[in-house]
Design a protein around this motif. Structure first.
Motif, PDB file in Angstrom:
ATOM      1  N   ASP A 208      -8.363  43.583 -40.699  1.00  0.00           N
ATOM      2  CA  ASP A 208      -8.670  42.418 -39.861  1.00  0.00           C
ATOM      3  C   ASP A 208      -7.911  41.225 -40.456  1.00  0.00           C
ATOM      4  O   ASP A 208      -8.304  40.686 -41.496  1.00  0.00           O
ATOM      5  N   SER A 241      -7.540  33.244 -31.495  1.00  0.00           N
ATOM      6  CA  SER A 241      -8.747  32.404 -31.599  1.00  0.00           C
ATOM      7  C   SER A 241      -8.648  31.369 -32.699  1.00  0.00           C
ATOM      8  O   SER A 241      -8.924  30.184 -32.486  1.00  0.00           O
ATOM      9  N   LYS A 242      -8.271  31.827 -33.893  1.00  0.00           N
ATOM     10  CA  LYS A 242      -8.271  30.912 -35.041  1.00  0.00           C
ATOM     11  C   LYS A 242      -6.918  30.211 -35.149  1.00  0.00           C
ATOM     12  O   LYS A 242      -6.852  28.996 -35.272  1.00  0.00           O
TER      13      LYS A 242
HETATM   14  N1  PLP Z   1     -12.799  38.919 -37.417  1.00  0.00           N
HETATM   15  C1  PLP Z   1     -13.303  37.956 -38.197  1.00  0.00           C
HETATM   16  C2  PLP Z   1     -13.293  38.138 -39.672  1.00  0.00           C
HETATM   17  C3  PLP Z   1     -13.846  36.796 -37.636  1.00  0.00           C
HETATM   18  O1  PLP Z   1     -14.353  35.838 -38.420  1.00  0.00           O
HETATM   19  C4  PLP Z   1     -13.876  36.674 -36.232  1.00  0.00           C
HETATM   20  C5  PLP Z   1     -14.483  35.496 -35.583  1.00  0.00           C
HETATM   21  O2  PLP Z   1     -15.214  34.733 -36.151  1.00  0.00           O
HETATM   22  C6  PLP Z   1     -13.340  37.707 -35.460  1.00  0.00           C
HETATM   23  C7  PLP Z   1     -12.809  38.822 -36.085  1.00  0.00           C
HETATM   24  C8  PLP Z   1     -13.379  37.671 -33.954  1.00  0.00           C
HETATM   25  O3  PLP Z   1     -12.493  36.780 -33.400  1.00  0.00           O
HETATM   26  P1  PLP Z   1     -12.417  36.568 -31.802  1.00  0.00           P
HETATM   27  O4  PLP Z   1     -13.076  35.259 -31.539  1.00  0.00           O
HETATM   28  O5  PLP Z   1     -10.949  36.558 -31.512  1.00  0.00           O
HETATM   29  O6  PLP Z   1     -13.107  37.689 -31.146  1.00  0.00           O
END
Ligand code: PLP
Length: 392
Positions: A208, A241-242
């Motif tokens: 991830d 997203s981030k």
């Molecule tokens: N993986 C981690 C470690 C995260 O912190 C997050 C969201 O907080 C995600 C995946 C999921 O991201 P998304 O908002 O793109 O589904």
């Protein structure tokens, strides 16, 4: 869940959740009632999506992109993902391995559905993003935690993971830079892990890498894509997203090995058909347009993480590791001799600071608290002052 209602499938009782969302709901409720609440709870950038990306979505809608797209994502977007990966990691990834999904989270669930079932074991970081444990348990597989250790800056030791492997291990999940700890795993440990996996050719690794562009400490980010020995059993989770402040757009991608891709795509067809069409056009612009916004956010998170880390360490009863990436501090609160959840609730209700208890990220999170640095410098200073006053 109401245990008297007998018709739920048994797997429903194994499903977990992400407490950050309930903290957010309570924080919003208190704010609406007129309370002054500083939100360091939910993990999302406090920036707006950059204007040129928003414009690309508006243009796509005006140009008539209103229908379904290819289930795996529009080809131009997959090309943009492949080019971005090549630019950043010098690794070639074929379009046929890229799956565009509504949020990176989907890749966690898909990985668990593809590889987890009764009789299998899946390893995951603890404390870690809570959806890992939830999705593994839902799949029927045994959820086997490996500990992220405070004295290693919340990195993992490859040896710890390798010691937990056996012939039943179908999947290992890793996350660096990490939520909730801000830890980054050094290249040396990743190399040891990739090497150790040679003995387990049937075990898949899901990396991830959603915070990969927010890595600002001494430890450099290294993508698992750069380890050729595991490329045929590697799933990558990443997304917008981030990196581009696009949490609400619901956009993410996975890179799957060829033997898993077809089924992953079938899951997409079964579950969501495709990702919102205009959002996909915005995602192309995000990857191919100017990247200054990403650099600026990274610089802000570094500055705020330093500020939060320094201020937290000024509080006598708290101690905090310096975050290396993502946008979280994960201070140790053990000297307070209070359960993390009680402290979380007290801080919200009595001090007006929304945080998330370490236990929301697994049992090994007891004695810790997650604070998001995705807020202004002044809000961070005020929040830590409130926490200090509350403790004293
Ligand atoms: N993986 C981690 C470690 C995260 O912190 C997050 C969201 O907080 C995600 C995946 C999921 O991201 P998304 O908002 O793109 O589904």
């Amino acid at each position: 869940m109401d245990k008297n209602f007998k018709n739920h499938a048994s797997r429903c009782y194994r499903l977990g959740t992400e407490t950050a969302f309930s903290v957010l709901a309570r924080a919003n409720f208190l704010s609406e009632k007129g309370r002054s609440i500083i939100n360091l709870g939910i993990g999302q950038p406090d920036f707006s999506t950059p204007e040129h990306i928003v414009e690309a979505a508006i243009k796509a809608l005006k140009d008539g992109h209103h229908g379904y797209t290819q289930s795996s994502g529009i080809p131009k977007l997959k090309e943009a993902v492949a080019e971005d990966i090549f630019k950043r990691h010098k690794v070639e990834v074929s379009n046929e391995k890229i799956l565009i999904v509504p949020g990176g989270k989907v890749i966690i669930f898909f990985s668990a559905m593809l590889l987890g079932e009764k009789g299998k074991e899946i390893l995951y970081p603890n404390p870690g993003f809570p959806i890992y444990e939830s999705a593994i348990k839902f799949s029927g597989a045994k959820a086997v935690p490996y500990k992220l250790k405070e004295n290693l800056g919340f990195s993992f030791s490859a040896e710890d993971i390798l010691n937990k492997l056996n012939q039943k291990t179908s999947l290992i999940i890793i996350n660096s830079p990490a939520n909730p700890t801000g830890g980054v795993v050094p290249e040396e440990e990743l190399t040891k892990l990739a090497k150790g996996l040679e003995k387990y050719p049937n075990t898949v690794l899901m990396s991830d890498e959603i915070y990969d562009q927010f890595c600002f400490g001494k430890i450099k980010f290294k993508s698992m894509l750069t380890f050729p020995s595991i490329k045929d059993r590697l799933i990558i989770l990443n997304g917008w997203s981030k990196t581009y402040a696009m949490t609400g757009w619901r956009l993410g991608y996975g890179i799957f090995p060829t033997h898993l891709y077809e089924t992953a795509e079938k899951l997409a067809v079964n579950i969501h058909s495709c990702v919102n069409s205009s959002a996909q056009y915005a995602a192309i612009e995000a990857l191919t347009g100017p990247q200054d916004c990403v650099k600026e956010m990274n610089n802000s998170f570094k500055r705020r993480a330093d500020l939060m880390y320094n201020k937290l360490n000024e509080i006598e009863l708290l101690s905090c590791q310096r975050p290396q990436g993502a946008f979280y501090c994960f201070p140790n609160i053990k000297k307070l001799q209070i359960k993390a959840l009680t402290f979380q609730n007290n801080l919200l209700e009595k001090a007006g600071v929304a945080t998330v208890a370490g236990t929301s990220f697994g049992n090994y999170g007891e004695g810790f608290l997650r604070l998001s640095c995705a807020n202004s410098d002044s809000a961070i200073e005020e929040a830590i002052n409130r926490i200090d006053n509350f403790i004293n």
